[in-house]
Design an enzyme around this catalytic site. Structure first.
Site, PDB file in Angstrom:
ATOM      1  N   ALA A  32      -5.352  -1.793  -8.940  1.00 43.19           N
ATOM      2  CA  ALA A  32      -4.021  -2.349  -8.673  1.00 43.19           C
ATOM      3  C   ALA A  32      -3.463  -1.721  -7.401  1.00 43.19           C
ATOM      4  O   ALA A  32      -3.759  -0.570  -7.084  1.00 43.19           O
ATOM      5  CB  ALA A  32      -3.102  -2.038  -9.843  1.00 43.19           C
ATOM      6  N   GLU A  80     -12.953  -2.675 -13.602  1.00 42.26           N
ATOM      7  CA  GLU A  80     -12.696  -3.690 -14.644  1.00 42.26           C
ATOM      8  C   GLU A  80     -13.092  -5.092 -14.162  1.00 42.26           C
ATOM      9  O   GLU A  80     -13.588  -5.905 -14.945  1.00 42.26           O
ATOM     10  CB  GLU A  80     -11.228  -3.646 -15.052  1.00 42.26           C
ATOM     11  N   GLU A 126      -7.494   5.325 -14.559  1.00 39.13           N
ATOM     12  CA  GLU A 126      -6.097   5.086 -14.929  1.00 39.13           C
ATOM     13  C   GLU A 126      -5.425   6.250 -15.643  1.00 39.13           C
ATOM     14  O   GLU A 126      -4.239   6.510 -15.433  1.00 39.13           O
ATOM     15  CB  GLU A 126      -5.998   3.824 -15.816  1.00 39.13           C
ATOM     16  N   GLY A 181      -8.880  -1.121 -11.792  1.00 39.42           N
ATOM     17  CA  GLY A 181      -9.091  -2.570 -11.880  1.00 39.42           C
ATOM     18  C   GLY A 181     -10.332  -3.037 -11.136  1.00 39.42           C
ATOM     19  O   GLY A 181     -10.866  -4.110 -11.442  1.00 39.42           O
TER      20      GLY A 181
HETATM   21  N1  COA Z   1      -3.256   0.625  -3.808  1.00 33.62           N
HETATM   22  C1  COA Z   1      -2.653   0.571  -2.608  1.00 33.62           C
HETATM   23  N2  COA Z   1      -3.163   1.137  -1.515  1.00 33.62           N
HETATM   24  C2  COA Z   1      -4.328   1.777  -1.632  1.00 33.62           C
HETATM   25  C3  COA Z   1      -5.009   1.878  -2.876  1.00 33.62           C
HETATM   26  C4  COA Z   1      -4.421   1.266  -4.000  1.00 33.62           C
HETATM   27  N3  COA Z   1      -4.998   1.276  -5.202  1.00 33.62           N
HETATM   28  N4  COA Z   1      -6.139   2.600  -2.706  1.00 33.62           N
HETATM   29  C5  COA Z   1      -6.161   2.921  -1.386  1.00 33.62           C
HETATM   30  N5  COA Z   1      -5.082   2.430  -0.757  1.00 33.62           N
HETATM   31  C6  COA Z   1      -4.691   2.568   0.646  1.00 33.62           C
HETATM   32  C7  COA Z   1      -4.270   3.995   0.968  1.00 33.62           C
HETATM   33  O1  COA Z   1      -2.925   4.225   0.584  1.00 33.62           O
HETATM   34  C8  COA Z   1      -4.481   4.027   2.456  1.00 33.62           C
HETATM   35  O2  COA Z   1      -3.425   3.368   3.118  1.00 33.62           O
HETATM   36  P1  COA Z   1      -2.470   4.196   4.172  1.00 33.62           P
HETATM   37  O3  COA Z   1      -3.414   4.708   5.189  1.00 33.62           O
HETATM   38  O4  COA Z   1      -1.546   3.141   4.666  1.00 33.62           O
HETATM   39  O5  COA Z   1      -1.817   5.241   3.365  1.00 33.62           O
HETATM   40  C9  COA Z   1      -5.713   3.140   2.645  1.00 33.62           C
HETATM   41  O6  COA Z   1      -5.825   2.354   1.482  1.00 33.62           O
HETATM   42  C10 COA Z   1      -6.976   3.965   2.772  1.00 33.62           C
HETATM   43  O7  COA Z   1      -7.023   4.848   1.657  1.00 33.62           O
HETATM   44  P2  COA Z   1      -7.239   6.425   1.807  1.00 33.62           P
HETATM   45  O8  COA Z   1      -6.710   7.088   0.582  1.00 33.62           O
HETATM   46  O9  COA Z   1      -6.714   6.905   3.139  1.00 33.62           O
HETATM   47  O10 COA Z   1      -8.844   6.476   1.862  1.00 33.62           O
HETATM   48  P3  COA Z   1      -9.768   7.548   1.206  1.00 33.62           P
HETATM   49  O11 COA Z   1     -11.163   7.128   1.588  1.00 33.62           O
HETATM   50  O12 COA Z   1      -9.332   8.926   1.522  1.00 33.62           O
HETATM   51  O13 COA Z   1      -9.598   7.337  -0.380  1.00 33.62           O
HETATM   52  C11 COA Z   1      -9.450   6.093  -2.448  1.00 33.62           C
HETATM   53  C12 COA Z   1      -9.812   6.073  -0.960  1.00 33.62           C
HETATM   54  C13 COA Z   1      -9.601   4.649  -2.971  1.00 33.62           C
HETATM   55  C14 COA Z   1     -10.400   7.015  -3.182  1.00 33.62           C
HETATM   56  C15 COA Z   1      -8.006   6.592  -2.625  1.00 33.62           C
HETATM   57  O14 COA Z   1      -7.152   5.862  -1.772  1.00 33.62           O
HETATM   58  C16 COA Z   1      -7.507   6.424  -4.045  1.00 33.62           C
HETATM   59  O15 COA Z   1      -7.765   7.260  -4.897  1.00 33.62           O
HETATM   60  N6  COA Z   1      -6.771   5.308  -4.325  1.00 33.62           N
HETATM   61  C17 COA Z   1      -6.247   5.037  -5.638  1.00 33.62           C
HETATM   62  C18 COA Z   1      -7.318   4.347  -6.462  1.00 33.62           C
HETATM   63  C19 COA Z   1      -6.914   4.247  -7.916  1.00 33.62           C
HETATM   64  O16 COA Z   1      -6.609   5.227  -8.568  1.00 33.62           O
HETATM   65  N7  COA Z   1      -6.932   3.014  -8.415  1.00 33.62           N
HETATM   66  C20 COA Z   1      -6.616   2.749  -9.789  1.00 33.62           C
HETATM   67  C21 COA Z   1      -5.338   1.997  -9.842  1.00 33.62           C
HETATM   68  S1  COA Z   1      -4.926   1.656 -11.520  1.00 33.62           S
END
Ligand code: COA
Length: 261
Positions: free
Chosen positions: A66, A114, A134, A111
Site C-alpha cells: 500500500a 499478497e 505489515e 500488498g
Molecule cells: N508507499 C509509498 N512510498 C513508498 C513505499 C510505499 N509502500 N515504499 C517505498 N516508497 C517510496 C519511498 O518513500 C521513496 O520515496 P521518496 O524518495 O520520495 O521518499 C521511494 O519510494 C524509494 O524508496 P526508498 O525507501 O528510498 O528505497 P529503498 O531502496 O531504501 O527502500 C523499501 C525500499 C521498499 C524497502 C522501503 O521504501 C520500504 O520499506 N517501504 C515500505 C514497504 C512496506 O512496508 N510495505 C508494506 C505496506 S503495508
C-alpha cells in the site's frame, strides 16, 4: 515518467498488467486500485485473452504494498474503503477464469507479496524479495495474506513470516514453496511470456478456466466434495466445440485450434 499508475497491454492473446509507479516502488494508492479493477474487468471480458502476466515497472520493485504516503492522509473510513477495494482486486485475480502469472521483478512487500499470492503461478527474479511486513507497521496483512500464505507454505512457516515481518530472498521463497520458479532478473519477463504463450497456444480456454475453478474451490474442502467439484467442472468441458476439435485434430495428426467455446 508515465502518468498512468497501471499499464495494460495485449499481444497474441497475452495481457500484461504493469504496476507503473517506479518512483514509489509501485506502491498501490487509490488511483492504482481503480486502474487495477478496470484492467481486471477489461481482461475478464476479453475472450481473446488466454493468459495474464502481472509485473512491476523498473528493476527495483514489483510492488512495495500500500502507498504509505497516501495512507498517512486517510481517515479510518477511507482506510477501510481501500482495504475493501484491494481485497476485491485480489479476489478478482484469483477468480479470473484465466491463468494469471506473477513476474516478481524485485521487492514485493506487504500488498506486493499478497498480489503475488493471489496469482496462479509465481515466477521470481533472482533479485526479488518477499515479505509480509505489515505487523511491523502495527497492522496485519489485509489483502488475503493471512489466508493465502499459510495455504501455500503451511501454517507454521506463515506464522513465523507474519509474526516477524521478516523479508526473504527469492531462493528462500522457492525453497518454502512461495514461488514456483526463480530466473535471472534479465530473463524474467521473457520466461513469463514463454509460460503464458505455452498455455495460450496449447490448451483449451474452457479447460483452463474449469481446472482453475476446480483447484481453487476443491482444495479448500474435503476430498469427496473436491472430487464432486472436479466432476462438475469436467462436465462443462464436455459440450464444447474445443473438445471435439481436439479429438478431430488428434485423428488428423495436426495441432488443434481452440476458440474457447
Ligand atoms: N508507499 C509509498 N512510498 C513508498 C513505499 C510505499 N509502500 N515504499 C517505498 N516508497 C517510496 C519511498 O518513500 C521513496 O520515496 P521518496 O524518495 O520520495 O521518499 C521511494 O519510494 C524509494 O524508496 P526508498 O525507501 O528510498 O528505497 P529503498 O531502496 O531504501 O527502500 C523499501 C525500499 C521498499 C524497502 C522501503 O521504501 C520500504 O520499506 N517501504 C515500505 C514497504 C512496506 O512496508 N510495505 C508494506 C505496506 S503495508
Amino acid at each position: 515518467m508515465s502518468t498512468q499508475p497501471l499499464v495494460l497491454t495485449k499481444q497474441h492473446g497475452i495481457a500484461t498488467l504493469v504496476l507503473d509507479r517506479p518512483e514509489r516502488m509501485n506502491a498501490v494508492n487509490f488511483e492504482t486500485l481503480l486502474a487495477l479493477h478496470a484492467a481486471l474487468e477489461n481482461v475478464a471480458g476479453d475472450g481473446e485473452v488466454r493468459a495474464v502476466i502481472v509485473t512491476g515497472a523498473g528493476e527495483k520493485a514489483f510492488c512495495a504494498g500500500a502507498d504509505l504516503k497516501e495512507r498517512a492522509t486517510l481517515t479510518p473510513d477511507q482506510v477501510r474503503r481501500f482495504l475493501k477495494g484491494i481485497r476485491e482486486a485480489m479476489d478478482g485475480i484469483e477468480n479470473l477464469p484465466k491463468p494469471v502469472i506473477a513476474a516478481v521483478n524485485g521487492l514485493a512487500l506487504g500488498g506486493g507479496t499478497e498480489l503475488a499470492l493471489a496469482c496462479d503461478i509465481r515466477l521470481a527474479a533472482d533479485s526479488a524479495t518477499f515479505g509480509l511486513t505489515e505487523t511491523t507497521l502495527a497492522i496485519i496483512p489485509g489483502a488475503g495474506g493471512t489466508q493465502r500464505l499459510p495455504r501455500l507454505v503451511g501454517k507454521g512457516r506463515a506464522k513465523e513470516l507474519i509474526f516477524t515481518g521478516r523479508r526473504i530472498d527469492a531462493a528462500e521463497a522457492l525453497a518454502i514453496g512461495l514461488v514456483e520458479e526463480v530466473v535471472p532478473a534479465d530473463r524474467l519477463l521473457a520466461r513469463a511470456q514463454e509460460l503464458a504463450r505455452h498455455i495460450a497456444e496449447n490448451t483449451g480456454p474452457v479447460a483452463i478456466a474449469q481446472a482453475k475453478f476446480a483447484i481453487n474451490h476443491g482444495s479448500e474442502v474435503d476430498l469427496a466434495t473436491g472430487l464432486a467439484i472436479e466432476s462438475k467442472a469436467y462436465e462443462l468441458t464436455i459440450p464444447t466445440a474445443d473438445r471435439t476439435e481436439a479429438l478431430k485434430a488428434f485423428a488428423e495428426k495436426r495441432k488443434p485450434v481452440f476458440r474457447g467455446e
